[in-house]
Design a protein around this motif. Structure first.
Motif, PDB file in Angstrom:
ATOM      1  N   ASP A  84      -1.461 -12.440  -8.967  1.00 36.47           N
ATOM      2  CA  ASP A  84      -2.929 -12.083  -9.529  1.00 36.47           C
ATOM      3  C   ASP A  84      -2.869 -10.375  -9.498  1.00 36.47           C
ATOM      4  N   PHE A  85      -3.522  -9.658 -10.281  1.00 35.69           N
ATOM      5  CA  PHE A  85      -3.617  -8.247 -10.548  1.00 35.69           C
ATOM      6  C   PHE A  85      -4.396  -7.811  -9.192  1.00 35.69           C
ATOM      7  N   ASP A  86      -5.469  -8.539  -8.833  1.00 33.58           N
ATOM      8  CA  ASP A  86      -6.033  -8.252  -7.535  1.00 33.58           C
ATOM      9  C   ASP A  86      -5.199  -7.710  -6.609  1.00 33.58           C
ATOM     10  N   LEU A  87      -4.064  -8.218  -6.265  1.00 32.93           N
ATOM     11  CA  LEU A  87      -3.074  -7.574  -5.181  1.00 32.93           C
ATOM     12  C   LEU A  87      -2.910  -5.934  -5.412  1.00 32.93           C
ATOM     13  N   LEU A  88      -3.047  -5.676  -6.631  1.00 32.50           N
ATOM     14  CA  LEU A  88      -2.779  -4.233  -6.758  1.00 32.50           C
ATOM     15  C   LEU A  88      -3.812  -3.416  -6.715  1.00 32.50           C
ATOM     16  N   LYS A  89      -5.254  -3.972  -6.666  1.00 27.48           N
ATOM     17  CA  LYS A  89      -6.301  -3.046  -6.610  1.00 27.48           C
ATOM     18  C   LYS A  89      -6.544  -2.259  -5.410  1.00 27.48           C
ATOM     19  N   PRO A  90      -6.307  -2.627  -4.011  1.00 28.35           N
ATOM     20  CA  PRO A  90      -6.341  -1.918  -2.982  1.00 28.35           C
ATOM     21  C   PRO A  90      -5.301  -0.575  -3.119  1.00 28.35           C
TER      22      PRO A  90
ATOM     23  N   LEU B 146      -0.522 -13.269  12.525  1.00 32.81           N
ATOM     24  CA  LEU B 146      -0.445 -11.942  13.147  1.00 32.81           C
ATOM     25  C   LEU B 146      -0.850 -11.059  12.023  1.00 32.81           C
ATOM     26  N   ALA B 147      -0.900 -11.570  10.572  1.00 31.83           N
ATOM     27  CA  ALA B 147      -1.166 -10.538   9.588  1.00 31.83           C
ATOM     28  C   ALA B 147      -2.772 -10.711   9.532  1.00 31.83           C
ATOM     29  N   GLU B 148      -3.311 -11.869   9.780  1.00 32.21           N
ATOM     30  CA  GLU B 148      -4.784 -12.194   9.971  1.00 32.21           C
ATOM     31  C   GLU B 148      -5.644 -11.065  10.900  1.00 32.21           C
ATOM     32  N   ARG B 149      -4.756 -10.605  12.004  1.00 36.81           N
ATOM     33  CA  ARG B 149      -5.485  -9.882  13.048  1.00 36.81           C
ATOM     34  C   ARG B 149      -5.534  -8.584  12.458  1.00 36.81           C
ATOM     35  N   ILE B 150      -4.978  -8.100  11.462  1.00 36.03           N
ATOM     36  CA  ILE B 150      -5.147  -6.736  10.975  1.00 36.03           C
ATOM     37  C   ILE B 150      -5.581  -6.660   9.426  1.00 36.03           C
ATOM     38  N   SER B 151      -5.502  -7.695   8.855  1.00 36.22           N
ATOM     39  CA  SER B 151      -6.225  -7.660   7.341  1.00 36.22           C
ATOM     40  C   SER B 151      -6.691  -8.950   7.107  1.00 36.22           C
ATOM     41  N   THR B 152      -7.710  -8.828   6.113  1.00 38.60           N
ATOM     42  CA  THR B 152      -8.483 -10.267   5.753  1.00 38.60           C
ATOM     43  C   THR B 152      -7.654 -10.579   4.230  1.00 38.60           C
ATOM     44  N   ASN B 153      -6.592  -9.971   3.817  1.00 41.74           N
ATOM     45  CA  ASN B 153      -6.082 -10.259   2.548  1.00 41.74           C
ATOM     46  C   ASN B 153      -4.557 -10.801   2.466  1.00 41.74           C
ATOM     47  N   ILE B 154      -4.352 -12.030   2.867  1.00 47.24           N
ATOM     48  CA  ILE B 154      -3.247 -12.497   3.249  1.00 47.24           C
ATOM     49  C   ILE B 154      -2.478 -13.144   1.978  1.00 47.24           C
ATOM     50  N   HIS B 155      -1.433 -13.002   1.631  1.00 50.23           N
ATOM     51  CA  HIS B 155      -0.706 -13.909   0.529  1.00 50.23           C
ATOM     52  C   HIS B 155       0.573 -14.320   1.049  1.00 50.23           C
ATOM     53  N   LEU B 156       0.957 -15.626   0.468  1.00 48.53           N
ATOM     54  CA  LEU B 156       2.277 -16.199   0.629  1.00 48.53           C
ATOM     55  C   LEU B 156       3.077 -15.985  -0.673  1.00 48.53           C
TER      56      LEU B 156
ATOM     57  N   GLN C 268       0.861  -1.038   0.142  1.00 46.72           N
ATOM     58  CA  GLN C 268      -0.082   0.038  -0.039  1.00 46.72           C
ATOM     59  C   GLN C 268       0.912   1.172   0.019  1.00 46.72           C
ATOM     60  N   THR C 269       0.339   2.204  -0.401  1.00 49.28           N
ATOM     61  CA  THR C 269       0.889   3.682  -0.284  1.00 49.28           C
ATOM     62  C   THR C 269       0.677   4.203   1.075  1.00 49.28           C
ATOM     63  N   PHE C 270       1.652   4.564   1.775  1.00 44.68           N
ATOM     64  CA  PHE C 270       1.458   5.196   3.242  1.00 44.68           C
ATOM     65  C   PHE C 270       1.729   6.553   3.457  1.00 44.68           C
ATOM     66  N   SER C 271       1.030   7.389   4.044  1.00 46.39           N
ATOM     67  CA  SER C 271       1.563   8.756   4.319  1.00 46.39           C
ATOM     68  C   SER C 271       1.249   8.899   5.981  1.00 46.39           C
ATOM     69  N   LYS C 272       2.045   9.509   6.570  1.00 47.09           N
ATOM     70  CA  LYS C 272       2.097   9.585   7.971  1.00 47.09           C
ATOM     71  C   LYS C 272       0.792   9.929   8.561  1.00 47.09           C
ATOM     72  N   ASN C 273       0.069  11.104   7.978  1.00 44.67           N
ATOM     73  CA  ASN C 273      -0.811  11.687   8.563  1.00 44.67           C
ATOM     74  C   ASN C 273      -2.209  11.363   7.958  1.00 44.67           C
TER      75      ASN C 273
ATOM     76  N   LYS D 258      -4.604   7.953   8.050  1.00 42.60           N
ATOM     77  CA  LYS D 258      -4.743   6.647   8.597  1.00 42.60           C
ATOM     78  C   LYS D 258      -5.418   5.906   7.390  1.00 42.60           C
ATOM     79  N   VAL D 259      -4.796   4.800   7.202  1.00 43.73           N
ATOM     80  CA  VAL D 259      -5.690   3.776   6.095  1.00 43.73           C
ATOM     81  C   VAL D 259      -6.106   2.737   6.700  1.00 43.73           C
ATOM     82  N   ASP D 260      -7.185   2.094   6.206  1.00 43.84           N
ATOM     83  CA  ASP D 260      -7.965   1.011   6.593  1.00 43.84           C
ATOM     84  C   ASP D 260      -7.015  -0.245   6.322  1.00 43.84           C
TER      85      ASP D 260
END
Lengths: 261, 261
Positions: free
Chosen positions: B193-199, A146-156, A115-120, A122-124
């Motif tokens: 998958d391109f889906d990873l870039l969507k958010p 750990l990732a599952e505690r903050i996101s529903t979109n986890i990938h190996l 994701q693209t983050f800026s300090k100020n 807040k992103v979901d």
């Protein structure tokens, strides 16, 4: 029960800040926040009820995970100052291979939020893809949990794929954003407000949530409409950087569109 | 009372389709839909309870407004076939000056909705900027009133400004979308998958709804991080089109960022 409950965050930049906040909100204990300057460490530490430090010699040794969310350049020098042996570590960088940790510890991995983050701003975190890799199956499982505690979109994702993801993200985020900047600059020349482009920018991004971007393409370049394209290039004659971008991107759009047919 | 209640739509492409539907939904009577082929005219006519035609000789003469929503290339040839004198006319094109109508009729103008349209994706017109211009104050008022029936975002924009808006839209929409296409192509090479870039795509567009795009910029180019940029250019060595784009866009990002400081 989850294994990772006490973490140390190394870094206090945009990504470090947003990740620390997300973990803190998910009841993870942020034991310490390290930054090169005490001031930036303190600003983040305060937000996540943690302790600031600017000397890695003072790191606690009993954290479940050390998260290196530093700039690519800072990672190696900070690693070299770490007390050895360090515990389980991850970095959050798109372009750095996992094995940078090989000389320093046994179990390591990557925890890369795309994701693209800026300090100020807040992103979901809940929809942000988190890309996990580890040299150790146990740690890999713990990182996924750990990732599952903050996101529903986890990938190996392995290091090779992550490198490509990072490169793709430069195009889809940084370069797309630069196209917005160019639009803004062009409009300012004719006293037109950038606000007029905002609905277009939004819809362009919304469209590819459903449609394939090659199919979603519109405009003069897909038809290779020479007349409009030449007019546009002439309008850009005093802005040679933009003119070059106009030409090469148009040619690339047309090539990709022709290949598709 | 509104003056424009009966309109004829010339064109049945993406923009013509979405505009006709929006006007129809706002209780405007779409008297006829013209297209070069009867088939496309009929498809749209059916959607907006109208009559299809493929010969301009059969146009009604009593419409309040004739809306030319044709491709830039088709506009002049269709105009040349029109029964003269025609009534009040507008076109919907970003890049065509208003005075193209000068030899054909007395009152004319432009009704330019600034958005990317696909035939099968219904857009919410209410927030779309509609850019109005006319050579006649009365028609200008009527066009603004017509625009207000489908959008809350109306602007008086002259031909010079509209030309620049169109050029800016090519960058912010078509070129940004091409950055998505490149991202997709790069990921496909590594089975990601391109889906990873969507958010990421979504957040990049959301961010500039609030922040200035130059300030919102992140990534290696603003820091001119030579190490990562050289790595990326090497990764693109078999894709020279993308490599050129990578280099020139990165340089342009850095230049713009330096000017800002």
């Amino acid at each position: 029960m989850s294994k990772i409950n006490k973490v140390v965050i190394l870094g206090a930049g945009n990504l470090a800040t947003q990740l620390a906040i997300a973990l803190h909100d998910a009841s993870v204990n942020i034991m310490q926040v390290y930054s090169r300057t005490m001031q930036s460490a303190s600003i983040l530490a305060e937000k996540v009820n943690s302790t600031a430090l600017s000397d890695v010699k003072n790191l606690v040794v009993n954290a479940d995970l050390y998260i290196f969310a530093l700039s690519d350049k800072a990672l190696q020098p900070v690693l070299d100052q770490m007390p050895i042996p360090i515990g389980d570590v991850v970095h959050t960088a798109g372009s750095i291979p996992m094995d940078i940790f090989d000389d320093y510890t046994e179990c390591y991995g990557v925890f890369y939020p795309l994701q693209t983050f800026s300090k100020n701003r807040k992103v979901d975190f809940s929809s942000i893809p988190i890309c996990i890799e580890s040299n150790n199956l146990g740690l890999q499982e713990d990182l996924m949990e750990l990732a599952e505690r903050i996101s529903t979109n986890i990938h190996l994702i392995d290091s090779e794929q992550r490198k490509q993801l990072h490169l793709s993200a430069v195009f889809t985020c940084n370069f797309a954003n630069h196209m917005y900047s160019i639009g803004q600059k062009l409009l300012a020349e004719k006293d037109v407000d950038f606000d007029l482009l905002k609905p277009l920018i939004k819809e362009t991004a919304e469209k590819v949530q459903e449609l394939d971007p090659v199919s979603a393409q519109t405009g003069p370049a897909i038809r290779f409409d020479k007349e409009i394209m030449t007019k546009h290039e002439n309008e850009l004659k005093d802005l040679p950087d933009f003119q070059k971008i106009y030409r090469f991107v148009s040619e690339s759009i047309f090539t990709m569109h022709s290949e598709k047919k």
